[in-house]
Design an enzyme around this catalytic site. Structure first.
Site, PDB file in Angstrom:
ATOM      1  N   THR A  14       0.823  -1.216   0.000  1.00  0.00           N
ATOM      2  CA  THR A  14       0.000   0.000   0.000  1.00  0.00           C
ATOM      3  C   THR A  14       0.850   1.255   0.000  1.00  0.00           C
ATOM      4  OG1 THR A  14      -1.794  -1.137   1.110  1.00  0.00           O
ATOM      5  CG2 THR A  14      -1.756   1.234   1.358  1.00  0.00           C
ATOM      6  N   TYR A  73      -7.837   0.904  -4.095  1.00  0.00           N
ATOM      7  CA  TYR A  73      -6.574   1.323  -4.724  1.00  0.00           C
ATOM      8  C   TYR A  73      -5.819   0.089  -5.189  1.00  0.00           C
ATOM      9  CZ  TYR A  73      -4.645  -0.233  -0.321  1.00  0.00           C
ATOM     10  OH  TYR A  73      -4.314  -1.003   0.759  1.00  0.00           O
ATOM     11  N   SER A 118       1.472  -7.742  -0.556  1.00  0.00           N
ATOM     12  CA  SER A 118       2.246  -8.733   0.200  1.00  0.00           C
ATOM     13  C   SER A 118       1.461 -10.003   0.507  1.00  0.00           C
ATOM     14  CB  SER A 118       2.803  -8.128   1.490  1.00  0.00           C
ATOM     15  OG  SER A 118       1.790  -7.914   2.434  1.00  0.00           O
ATOM     16  N   THR A 128       1.604  -4.464   4.341  1.00  0.00           N
ATOM     17  CA  THR A 128       1.501  -4.750   5.777  1.00  0.00           C
ATOM     18  C   THR A 128       0.929  -6.137   6.065  1.00  0.00           C
ATOM     19  OG1 THR A 128      -0.652  -3.656   5.840  1.00  0.00           O
ATOM     20  CG2 THR A 128       1.277  -2.322   6.407  1.00  0.00           C
ATOM     21  N   ASP A 129       0.236  -6.736   5.085  1.00  0.00           N
ATOM     22  CA  ASP A 129      -0.457  -8.005   5.369  1.00  0.00           C
ATOM     23  C   ASP A 129       0.488  -9.105   5.837  1.00  0.00           C
ATOM     24  OD1 ASP A 129      -2.794  -6.785   4.675  1.00  0.00           O
ATOM     25  OD2 ASP A 129      -3.089  -7.861   2.789  1.00  0.00           O
ATOM     26  N   LYS A 160       0.263  -7.744  12.942  1.00  0.00           N
ATOM     27  CA  LYS A 160      -0.774  -6.848  12.419  1.00  0.00           C
ATOM     28  C   LYS A 160      -2.072  -7.186  13.151  1.00  0.00           C
ATOM     29  CE  LYS A 160      -2.921  -5.048   8.223  1.00  0.00           C
ATOM     30  NZ  LYS A 160      -2.984  -5.011   6.752  1.00  0.00           N
ATOM     31  N   GLU A 197      -2.738 -29.643  29.345  1.00  0.00           N
ATOM     32  CA  GLU A 197      -3.921 -30.276  28.742  1.00  0.00           C
ATOM     33  C   GLU A 197      -3.558 -31.297  27.669  1.00  0.00           C
ATOM     34  OE1 GLU A 197      -7.935 -28.400  28.490  1.00  0.00           O
ATOM     35  OE2 GLU A 197      -6.736 -26.567  28.341  1.00  0.00           O
TER      36      GLU A 197
HETATM   37  N1  GLU Z   1      -2.745  -6.305   0.807  1.00  0.00           N
HETATM   38  C1  GLU Z   1      -1.773  -5.302   0.553  1.00  0.00           C
HETATM   39  C2  GLU Z   1      -0.385  -5.705   1.005  1.00  0.00           C
HETATM   40  O1  GLU Z   1      -0.180  -6.291   2.023  1.00  0.00           O
HETATM   41  C3  GLU Z   1      -2.163  -4.010   1.118  1.00  0.00           C
HETATM   42  C4  GLU Z   1      -2.027  -3.897   2.606  1.00  0.00           C
HETATM   43  C5  GLU Z   1      -0.922  -2.938   2.961  1.00  0.00           C
HETATM   44  O2  GLU Z   1       0.099  -2.829   2.350  1.00  0.00           O
HETATM   45  O3  GLU Z   1      -1.163  -2.232   3.934  1.00  0.00           O
HETATM   46  O4  GLU Z   1       0.532  -5.388   0.301  1.00  0.00           O
END
Ligand code: GLU
Length: 335
Positions: free
Chosen positions: A19, A32, A65, A98-99, A171, A292
Site C-alpha cells: 500500500t 486502490y 504482500s 503490511t499483510d 498486524k 492439557e
Molecule cells: N494487501 C496489501 C499488502 O499487504 C495491502 C495492505 C498494505 O500494504 O497495507 O501489500
C-alpha cells in the site's frame, strides 16, 4: 548504489510493493492498487530524506504482500545479505505490504548475517490517499536504519511512530494506521519527530546470532497452518500430509488446544514423521508444553511465543536441519 564520497550514512531501500506504493483514482477513494508506484517516486516525494542519509532505491518486486512467497523471500534475503556486508552500506530499509510484513521481517530475522539495521516499513493508506502515512513511515524507517543504537536488535518494523521487533510484532487491525502491536513484549522503541528511543533489547536469538544466518535453503520444506475451531475434524491434517507437508502448525484454541479428532490425526502424522507444532489463534500469551495436551507422549512441539504464521517460518528452516521433535522444541525456545 550510493557513491562512497559522501560522509552521510548510506541506506539502500529495497522496494517490494504494498500500500505504501499504492495508487487510487481519487484521494478519497477507499479502493486502490497496491504496489503500483516505483520506489523512485516514493523517495522523490520525501526530499527530507537527504538530511538523514544518502539513500538509494532498488525495486525488488511490485506486489501486494498477500502474494509473498518462498522464492521472493530467498531473493530478498540474498540481496540483503549481499548489501549489508558492504562496508559503505550502513543499513537497509524494505518497503512492504503490511499483510505479511511480520512474516518477511521474521524470516529475515532468522537469516540475515549481520548486526547492521534492517528495517521494514509500509503504509495503511495508499501514497495518493488523504493523509497518507507512507512518507513519514519511510522517513522514520531510514532514520532508524541510520541510528547507531539500532544495531544488533534484530530485524525491525517501523510503523506509525513505533519500532517493533520482528519476532514480537503482529498486524492487529484490518484498516487502522495503528495496526502493528508487539502484544506480549511491548514495542522495541519509538520515534517522534526524529527523536528515537529504544526501550529494550530482543529476548531471543536473531540475525548474526542465528544458527540460520546466511542459510538460504532452496526449496524450503512445505509447512501448512491449520486453524482450530469448534467441530474441527482430522481430515484436513491427512490432506496436508498427502499434499507433501513435512510439518503442520496448528493455530490452536487457547493454549494450543484442539478437538480430539484433530489431535488424534496430528498424533498419527507425528508418529509417521511429520513435525507438529502447537501454536495459538489467540493474540497474546505463549503455548506451554504438556498443559492439557501431553506433548511428550504425542511427539508434539509447543510454539512458545510464536504466532502460527511465524511458527511456520521457524519450522520450515528447522526442517532443513533436523526431523527431531526435541531438537526443534529447543529451537522454539531460542528463536
Ligand atoms: N494487501 C496489501 C499488502 O499487504 C495491502 C495492505 C498494505 O500494504 O497495507 O501489500
Amino acid at each position: 548504489m550510493p557513491s562512497a564520497s559522501s560522509s552521510r550514512p548510506r541506506v539502500v531501500v529495497l522496494a517490494t510493493g504494498g500500500t505504501i506504493a499504492g495508487e487510487s483514482a481519487h484521494a478519497s477513494d477507499p479502493s486502490y492498487r497496491a504496489g503500483s508506484l516505483p520506489i523512485g517516486s516514493l523517495l522523490e516525494a520525501i526530499p527530507q530524506l537527504s538530511e538523514l542519509a544518502e539513500v538509494h532505491g532498488e525495486q525488488i518486486a511490485s506486489i501486494g504482500s498477500q502474494d509473498m512467497h518462498d522464492a521472493l523471500w530467498l531473493r530478498i534475503a540474498a540481496r540483503v545479505n549481499t548489501l549489508i556486508t558492504m562496508d559503505d552500506i550502513d543499513g537497509i530499509v524494505i518497503t512492504h505490504g503490511t499483510d505479511t510484513m511480520e512474516e518477511t521481517a521474521y524470516f529475515l530475522n532468522l537469516v540475515v548475517a549481520s548486526d547492521k539495521p534492517v528495517v521494514l516499513t509500509g503504509a495503511m493508506r495508499p501514497a495518493t490517499g488523504l493523509s497518507a502515512d507512507g512518507p513519514l513511515n519511510l522517513y522514520h524507517a531510514v532514520a532508524v536504519a541510520t541510528h547507531a543504537e539500532a544495531r544488533d536488535r534484530g530485524v525491525l518494523i517501523v510503523m506509525n511512530d513505533v519500532i517493533h521487533a520482528a519476532r514480537d510484532v503482529m498486524k492487529t487491525h484490518t484498516l487502522s494506521v495503528q495496526t502493528f502491536e508487539s502484544v506480549n513484549r511491548g514495542p522495541m522503541g519509538a520515534i517522534h519527530h526524529g527523536d528515537i528511543r529504544f526501550f529494550r533489547r530482543p529476548g531471543h536469538l536473531h540475525t548474526h546470532r542465528s544458527t540460520f544466518a546466511g542459510a538460504l535453503p532452496d526449496p524450503m520444506p512445505r509447512v501448512d497452518v491449520l486453524f482450530a475451531h469448534a467441530n474441527m475434524r482430522g481430515d484436513l491434517v491427512d490432506a496436508a500430509i498427502k499434499l507433501g507437508a513435512e510439518g503442520i502448525v496448528i493455530a490452536g484454541v487457547g493454549n494450543g488446544n484442539m478437538m480430539t479428532a484433530a489431535r488424534d490425526a496430528l498424533a498419527l502424522a507425528a508418529e509417521q514423521g511429520a513435525i507438529v507444532v502447537r501454536s495459538t489463534r489467540t493474540e497474546g500469551g505463549a503455548v506451554l508444553r504438556n498443559v492439557e495436551i501431553d506433548d511428550d507422549a504425542l511427539g508434539f512441539v509447543a510454539s512458545v511465543g510464536l504466532s502460527p504464521q511465524k511458527a511456520r517460518i521457524l519450522l520450515k528452516l528447522a526442517l532443513t536441519r533436523t526431523r527431531d521433535a526435541a531438537a526443534i522444541q529447543t529451537l522454539f525456545g531460542s528463536y
